[in-house]
Design a protein around this motif. Sequence first.
Motif, mmCIF file in Angstrom:
data_model
loop_
_atom_site.group_PDB
_atom_site.id
_atom_site.type_symbol
_atom_site.label_atom_id
_atom_site.label_comp_id
_atom_site.label_asym_id
_atom_site.label_seq_id
_atom_site.Cartn_x
_atom_site.Cartn_y
_atom_site.Cartn_z
ATOM 1 N N ILE A 32 0.841 -1.195 0.000
ATOM 2 C CA ILE A 32 0.000 0.000 0.000
ATOM 3 C C ILE A 32 0.877 1.246 0.000
ATOM 4 N N ASN A 33 0.554 2.179 -0.870
ATOM 5 C CA ASN A 33 1.210 3.481 -0.902
ATOM 6 C C ASN A 33 0.467 4.354 0.102
ATOM 7 N N GLU A 34 1.104 4.633 1.245
ATOM 8 C CA GLU A 34 0.431 5.339 2.335
ATOM 9 C C GLU A 34 1.047 6.693 2.608
ATOM 10 N N ASN A 35 0.193 7.623 2.991
ATOM 11 C CA ASN A 35 0.657 8.906 3.496
ATOM 12 C C ASN A 35 0.981 8.689 4.973
ATOM 13 N N VAL A 36 2.267 8.637 5.301
ATOM 14 C CA VAL A 36 2.695 8.323 6.669
ATOM 15 C C VAL A 36 2.954 9.573 7.499
ATOM 16 N N SER A 37 2.636 10.729 6.949
ATOM 17 C CA SER A 37 2.864 11.994 7.644
ATOM 18 C C SER A 37 1.773 12.261 8.672
ATOM 19 N N ASP A 38 2.151 12.814 9.797
ATOM 20 C CA ASP A 38 1.164 13.260 10.783
ATOM 21 C C ASP A 38 1.091 14.784 10.808
ATOM 22 N N THR A 39 1.731 15.404 9.801
ATOM 23 C CA THR A 39 1.665 16.857 9.654
ATOM 24 C C THR A 39 0.819 17.169 8.420
ATOM 25 N N GLY A 40 0.719 18.402 8.050
ATOM 26 C CA GLY A 40 -0.050 18.791 6.878
ATOM 27 C C GLY A 40 0.620 18.453 5.554
ATOM 28 N N LEU A 41 1.934 18.202 5.579
ATOM 29 C CA LEU A 41 2.666 17.888 4.356
ATOM 30 C C LEU A 41 2.595 16.392 4.081
ATOM 31 N N ALA A 42 2.288 16.030 2.846
ATOM 32 C CA ALA A 42 2.179 14.616 2.478
ATOM 33 C C ALA A 42 3.568 13.977 2.393
ATOM 34 N N CYS A 43 3.676 12.804 2.937
ATOM 35 C CA CYS A 43 4.901 12.004 2.866
ATOM 36 C C CYS A 43 4.469 10.576 2.529
ATOM 37 N N TRP A 44 4.572 10.205 1.250
ATOM 38 C CA TRP A 44 4.086 8.912 0.776
ATOM 39 C C TRP A 44 5.182 7.869 0.820
ATOM 40 N N MET A 45 4.805 6.655 1.190
ATOM 41 C CA MET A 45 5.758 5.553 1.303
ATOM 42 C C MET A 45 5.044 4.255 0.962
ATOM 43 N N GLU A 46 5.720 3.372 0.204
ATOM 44 C CA GLU A 46 5.141 2.069 -0.083
ATOM 45 C C GLU A 46 5.454 1.126 1.069
ATOM 46 N N LEU A 47 4.398 0.659 1.730
ATOM 47 C CA LEU A 47 4.539 -0.249 2.863
ATOM 48 C C LEU A 47 4.028 -1.636 2.489
ATOM 49 N N ALA A 48 4.762 -2.644 2.929
ATOM 50 C CA ALA A 48 4.342 -4.027 2.751
ATOM 51 C C ALA A 48 3.687 -4.489 4.041
ATOM 52 N N TYR A 49 2.537 -5.120 3.924
ATOM 53 C CA TYR A 49 1.838 -5.707 5.065
ATOM 54 C C TYR A 49 2.084 -7.204 5.029
ATOM 55 N N ILE A 50 2.736 -7.720 6.065
ATOM 56 C CA ILE A 50 3.120 -9.127 6.134
ATOM 57 C C ILE A 50 2.432 -9.766 7.329
ATOM 58 N N ARG A 51 1.785 -10.905 7.104
ATOM 59 C CA ARG A 51 1.134 -11.647 8.189
ATOM 60 C C ARG A 51 2.106 -12.711 8.683
ATOM 61 N N GLY A 52 2.540 -12.562 9.942
ATOM 62 C CA GLY A 52 3.486 -13.488 10.543
ATOM 63 C C GLY A 52 2.829 -14.775 11.003
ATOM 64 N N ALA A 53 3.629 -15.674 11.555
ATOM 65 C CA ALA A 53 3.146 -16.979 12.021
ATOM 66 C C ALA A 53 2.091 -16.844 13.110
ATOM 67 N N SER A 54 2.135 -15.757 13.882
ATOM 68 C CA SER A 54 1.165 -15.535 14.959
ATOM 69 C C SER A 54 -0.207 -15.128 14.426
#
Length: 75
Positions: A32-54
């Motif tokens: 997912i390409n997510e806006n990871v910023s908690d400020t008003g400026l956009a900061c986009w990053m591609e994050l991988a979501y991985i489901r572990g053994a748990s």
Amino acid sequence: MSEQYEYVPHLPLRRRVRDIASGAEGELMAVINENVSDTGLACWMELAYIRGASGLEFTTSVANVVPAVDGQACS
């Protein structure tokens, strides 16, 4: 206002992968390409979501995701 995230097509979805940053392995559930910023400026990053053994999912940068090698040492 733009969306906070968007799904990114990724070939190894539903395959076993390893996060090189933590060494954890699991099944790649989404990229997912997510806006990871908690400020008003956009900061986009591609994050991988991985489901572990748990069964819990964790995120990491897509750059940290490599295919898992079952039964072999990775070099």
